[in-house]
Each structure stands twice: as structure tokens, then as C-alpha cells.
Design a protein around this motif. Sequence first.
Motif, PDB file in Angstrom:
ATOM      1  N   SER A 161       0.841  -1.201   0.000  1.00  0.00           N
ATOM      2  CA  SER A 161       0.000   0.000   0.000  1.00  0.00           C
ATOM      3  C   SER A 161       0.876   1.251   0.000  1.00  0.00           C
ATOM      4  O   SER A 161       0.524   2.264  -0.626  1.00  0.00           O
ATOM      5  CB  SER A 161      -0.962  -0.013   1.189  1.00  0.00           C
ATOM      6  N   TYR A 162       2.034   1.187   0.659  1.00  0.00           N
ATOM      7  CA  TYR A 162       2.979   2.308   0.594  1.00  0.00           C
ATOM      8  C   TYR A 162       3.439   2.523  -0.834  1.00  0.00           C
ATOM      9  O   TYR A 162       3.632   3.675  -1.268  1.00  0.00           O
ATOM     10  CB  TYR A 162       4.191   2.035   1.485  1.00  0.00           C
ATOM     11  N   TRP A 163       3.611   1.447  -1.586  1.00  0.00           N
ATOM     12  CA  TRP A 163       4.148   1.576  -2.941  1.00  0.00           C
ATOM     13  C   TRP A 163       3.188   2.290  -3.882  1.00  0.00           C
ATOM     14  O   TRP A 163       3.592   2.877  -4.870  1.00  0.00           O
ATOM     15  CB  TRP A 163       4.524   0.200  -3.507  1.00  0.00           C
ATOM     16  N   ILE A 164       1.916   2.294  -3.579  1.00  0.00           N
ATOM     17  CA  ILE A 164       0.973   3.089  -4.378  1.00  0.00           C
ATOM     18  C   ILE A 164       1.229   4.578  -4.153  1.00  0.00           C
ATOM     19  O   ILE A 164       1.236   5.373  -5.106  1.00  0.00           O
ATOM     20  CB  ILE A 164      -0.474   2.696  -4.040  1.00  0.00           C
ATOM     21  N   TRP A 165       1.451   4.959  -2.894  1.00  0.00           N
ATOM     22  CA  TRP A 165       1.878   6.337  -2.598  1.00  0.00           C
ATOM     23  C   TRP A 165       3.180   6.657  -3.327  1.00  0.00           C
ATOM     24  O   TRP A 165       3.337   7.731  -3.914  1.00  0.00           O
ATOM     25  CB  TRP A 165       2.026   6.489  -1.093  1.00  0.00           C
ATOM     26  N   PHE A 166       4.109   5.726  -3.297  1.00  0.00           N
ATOM     27  CA  PHE A 166       5.404   5.877  -3.971  1.00  0.00           C
ATOM     28  C   PHE A 166       5.204   6.175  -5.458  1.00  0.00           C
ATOM     29  O   PHE A 166       5.832   7.082  -6.017  1.00  0.00           O
ATOM     30  CB  PHE A 166       6.203   4.584  -3.778  1.00  0.00           C
ATOM     31  N   GLU A 167       4.314   5.436  -6.121  1.00  0.00           N
ATOM     32  CA  GLU A 167       4.071   5.649  -7.550  1.00  0.00           C
ATOM     33  C   GLU A 167       3.365   6.989  -7.806  1.00  0.00           C
ATOM     34  O   GLU A 167       3.630   7.662  -8.805  1.00  0.00           O
ATOM     35  CB  GLU A 167       3.234   4.503  -8.113  1.00  0.00           C
ATOM     36  N   LEU A 168       2.478   7.382  -6.903  1.00  0.00           N
ATOM     37  CA  LEU A 168       1.827   8.687  -7.054  1.00  0.00           C
ATOM     38  C   LEU A 168       2.842   9.820  -6.902  1.00  0.00           C
ATOM     39  O   LEU A 168       2.717  10.873  -7.546  1.00  0.00           O
ATOM     40  CB  LEU A 168       0.696   8.835  -6.033  1.00  0.00           C
ATOM     41  N   LEU A 169       3.859   9.616  -6.052  1.00  0.00           N
ATOM     42  CA  LEU A 169       4.929  10.609  -5.938  1.00  0.00           C
ATOM     43  C   LEU A 169       5.747  10.688  -7.219  1.00  0.00           C
ATOM     44  O   LEU A 169       6.175  11.779  -7.615  1.00  0.00           O
ATOM     45  CB  LEU A 169       5.834  10.292  -4.755  1.00  0.00           C
ATOM     46  N   TRP A 170       6.012   9.555  -7.867  1.00  0.00           N
ATOM     47  CA  TRP A 170       6.698   9.583  -9.169  1.00  0.00           C
ATOM     48  C   TRP A 170       5.898  10.431 -10.164  1.00  0.00           C
ATOM     49  O   TRP A 170       6.453  11.217 -10.927  1.00  0.00           O
ATOM     50  CB  TRP A 170       6.854   8.163  -9.717  1.00  0.00           C
ATOM     51  N   ARG A 171       4.589  10.235 -10.150  1.00  0.00           N
ATOM     52  CA  ARG A 171       3.721  11.009 -11.047  1.00  0.00           C
ATOM     53  C   ARG A 171       3.875  12.504 -10.770  1.00  0.00           C
ATOM     54  O   ARG A 171       3.987  13.313 -11.700  1.00  0.00           O
ATOM     55  CB  ARG A 171       2.271  10.556 -10.853  1.00  0.00           C
ATOM     56  N   ASP A 172       3.895  12.880  -9.497  1.00  0.00           N
ATOM     57  CA  ASP A 172       4.096  14.284  -9.140  1.00  0.00           C
ATOM     58  C   ASP A 172       5.469  14.782  -9.580  1.00  0.00           C
ATOM     59  O   ASP A 172       5.607  15.918 -10.051  1.00  0.00           O
ATOM     60  CB  ASP A 172       3.959  14.472  -7.623  1.00  0.00           C
ATOM     61  N   TYR A 173       6.474  13.947  -9.397  1.00  0.00           N
ATOM     62  CA  TYR A 173       7.844  14.360  -9.730  1.00  0.00           C
ATOM     63  C   TYR A 173       7.952  14.741 -11.208  1.00  0.00           C
ATOM     64  O   TYR A 173       8.556  15.770 -11.551  1.00  0.00           O
ATOM     65  CB  TYR A 173       8.822  13.234  -9.398  1.00  0.00           C
ATOM     66  N   PHE A 174       7.344  13.951 -12.077  1.00  0.00           N
ATOM     67  CA  PHE A 174       7.394  14.274 -13.503  1.00  0.00           C
ATOM     68  C   PHE A 174       6.625  15.564 -13.808  1.00  0.00           C
ATOM     69  O   PHE A 174       6.987  16.320 -14.718  1.00  0.00           O
ATOM     70  CB  PHE A 174       6.838  13.111 -14.324  1.00  0.00           C
TER      71      PHE A 174
END
Length: 451
Positions: free
Chosen positions: A296-309
Motif C-alpha cells: 500500500s505504501y508503494w501506491i503512494w510511492f508511484e503517485l509521488l513519481w507522477r508528481d515528480y514528472f
Amino acid sequence: MTSRLISSSPAMTNKKHKAAIYWFRQDLRIDDNPTLIKACANVQTMVFVYCHPPQKITRWGFPSNSPHRRHFIDTALANLRKTLVSLGSDLLEIDMSAAEALPGLASELQTTAIYCEDIAAPEEQDEVAALRVSGLDVSARWQSSLLSPADLPFKPTQLPEVFTQFRTTIEKAGVLPLAPCAAPASIPPLPAQFSEIVSRWHKPVMPCPTRPKDQRSSFPYFDEQFSGAASAAKAHLDQYLARKLAHTYKQTRNQLTGVDYSTKFSPWLACGAISARQIYHALKEFETEYGANDSSYWIWFELLWRDYFRLLHLQYGRRLYTASGLSTLPAPLHDTVRFTNWCQAQTGEALVDAGMAELAATGYLSNRLRQIVASYLIYDLDCDWRAGAAWFEAQLVDYDVYSNQGNWLYIAGRGTDPRNGRRFNVQKQVHDHDRDGTYRQLWLTDLPTMK
């Protein structure tokens, strides 16, 4: 490019308007839409518009938009229109670019006021600039990221150089998303002359060429539950969490085929049928009830990647679209024959060809395969990464301008990653992810049975 939460013409600031146009872009929803809420508070009458971008031929010689995404967007728009009608309004779809259509439409409404979301990519910025040159007052508000740029512990122009630094800085500072906004309880009525406007401006959009419903698809957008509708997005999020798939996401996310191996949120995020904040809010409620884990943390992690781009675009803008990107590397080589073979799944490398066959047939591809086929194009076929990015843009149901450009730069070693690119060994990927040949057999039907 400077950071901005709202990019407005000076004349728009704190001004009430008798009439205005709300221009939907990549925010095809009513819920959690701050720009729409702002517009509704400032306007007496409102026309909601979606401009279908004209099909164009890319510099690489192929159309810019496939029937896959066009079908998906059409279903998102149909649901959006249904919602607007239920609130006493409507959606005007125009088969023209915004720069062509909106100045004339605004003139008929005797207004100069346009509201829309801000998109920090070159072509999208050029659209807004053209409207302003025509004399329109455009209030463009930044709203597609999970985290508000105003809440970051650094200015967007001082974004940490690599994603890991960005993530750890965010987490140490305790920056969290704002709660999603509720949909407006009411929206401004249509102008009295709306029916006449429809008769003049509504041009039936040419139907998409029908594509066979490929039941092998990992994102079968032709089924109602995977349509572009905001209601489908919400239902998918609810069932994903109800089945507790968030607790196994990290273990399954690198699989190559199937509906449940990944969240499948990306198509709805890309068109804006659902927001990242809505997903995060539901995820936190899930963790409160069922507990958090690495997945479940990794979904947050992927959403942060989306923000980073997205934040990379606020920092670097057009530079991300140059041949060298953020690097000092020379312009890439390109071989048109090899590129065509790659597009047509005829490279001779079975795993790559299977992936490219799936992409063409369904408009979707797993994240693992996107990286593999991108690496193969760049490093094994010596082709221009920008051609690959354009092909993905043309094909993907879940095309997102920020993530697409950011990921191709990442693989090509022309973004912010310090490891100078990501070259994938195809045979290792076969061993790790398709050892028994199941995926290759699925998409290359003339392939002999694999042991």
C-alpha cells in the motif's frame, strides 16, 4: 518556466463575470476540481466546452492519436455530459482546436473569460498563449498533482535533482495532500442562447474507427467497468480496495498480463476522470481500516513519481522536449526502418515484439514491458527516444504528457537520474518475467510452444 498555482491574465484577478467558458482539458470530472469550483463562484452563466484536438501527423510520420484513447475519452465525455445535464447544464463538444474555436464562441457570449486547468507542457502552454493573444482572459489553475506546489518544502524551481531525494525530502517534511474538494452543489445556468450556440458550434465528432474487442487486454476499455467514465473510475477504485489488492500490489506490479496485477488507475488519472487526491484519500481510509504494508505504501510511492514528472515540467518546461533533454549528450541517432519494425512488432526479439503487438492491439502495456521495449528501441536499435515517446503518445489509452516524457527521458539517460539511463537485458527480463513463455505465446500466436 516559473512555478504557478494559478496562471491568470491580470484582468481576471478577483473579477466577476456575467458569462464565461469552462474549457475541460485533462480534468474530465466534477468532483475534486478546484478550477471548476472557482469558475462557478465567479460566473453568472457558464458554457462547458471540450475541444477535440485535431488529428495530426507527427514528425515521425504517423497519426498522433489512436482509436483506443479516442474511444476511452469519448466514454469519459459521455459520462461528464450526463453529470452536467443532471445539474441543469450541458457539455458542448467542438471538433476544433481551442485556439480555433474559443475566441469565436467567447465573442458570441460577449465575454472574454475562460477558465481551465494549467498544463505545463509546451503544446498545452501554446494553446493558452494563443487564446491570450486573441484577447481572451484565461484563468489557468494548476491542479493535477497530488501535492500542492505551495506546500512543498522547496520551490518547484529548486526541485531535488533525483527522485529519491525528492521523495525523502517530502516524507521527512511530512507534506501530505489536501483533502479532495466536494463537487459544487450547483453550477451556473446555461446562457439563454445556448441552443443557438449548439446549432452553430456543435460539430458531430467523427466516430472512431472500431477496433476488435481483444479479450487478451489487461485494460479492456471496451467493457463498461473500464470505460472512461468518472463513475467507472470510482467503482474501480472501490472494488480494488475492497478486494484488498493494495496489500499485494508490490508483489504483482511487475507481472506482464492481467487486470489485477497493477492498480490500473492510470487511464482515469490521465484524462482526469479521477484525481490523485481522490485515490490517496481512499487509500488512507483503506489503510486505517485494514492496515498499511509495503504494497500500500508503494501506491503512494508511484503517485509521488507522477508528481515528480509534473514538477520537472514546472522547473524545465520545453527543455524536456529537446533531443538532449537535461543532459549534455549529443542528439540521438535514428533508423527509420528499425523504428518501423519496432512499431510493427517485427524486430525479431520475441518479448519486444509481443509487447509491441499488445500495445497496438489494446492501447495498453504493463509498466515492466514499457521499460523493456523503450530500452530496446534506444540501446539495441539505436533509434531516437523522441520517436518512441511519440509512438507511445499515439497508442496509449493512459497517455499522460508528463509521465510519458519523464519516463522516456529516464530510460534514455537524458533526465535527472544519475545512472545515465536504463538499458534492459532482454534475455534477463525473459528469465525473470516470462520464463515459461506464457506472455510471448499469448501475443505471438505463430510462436512455437515454449518449454
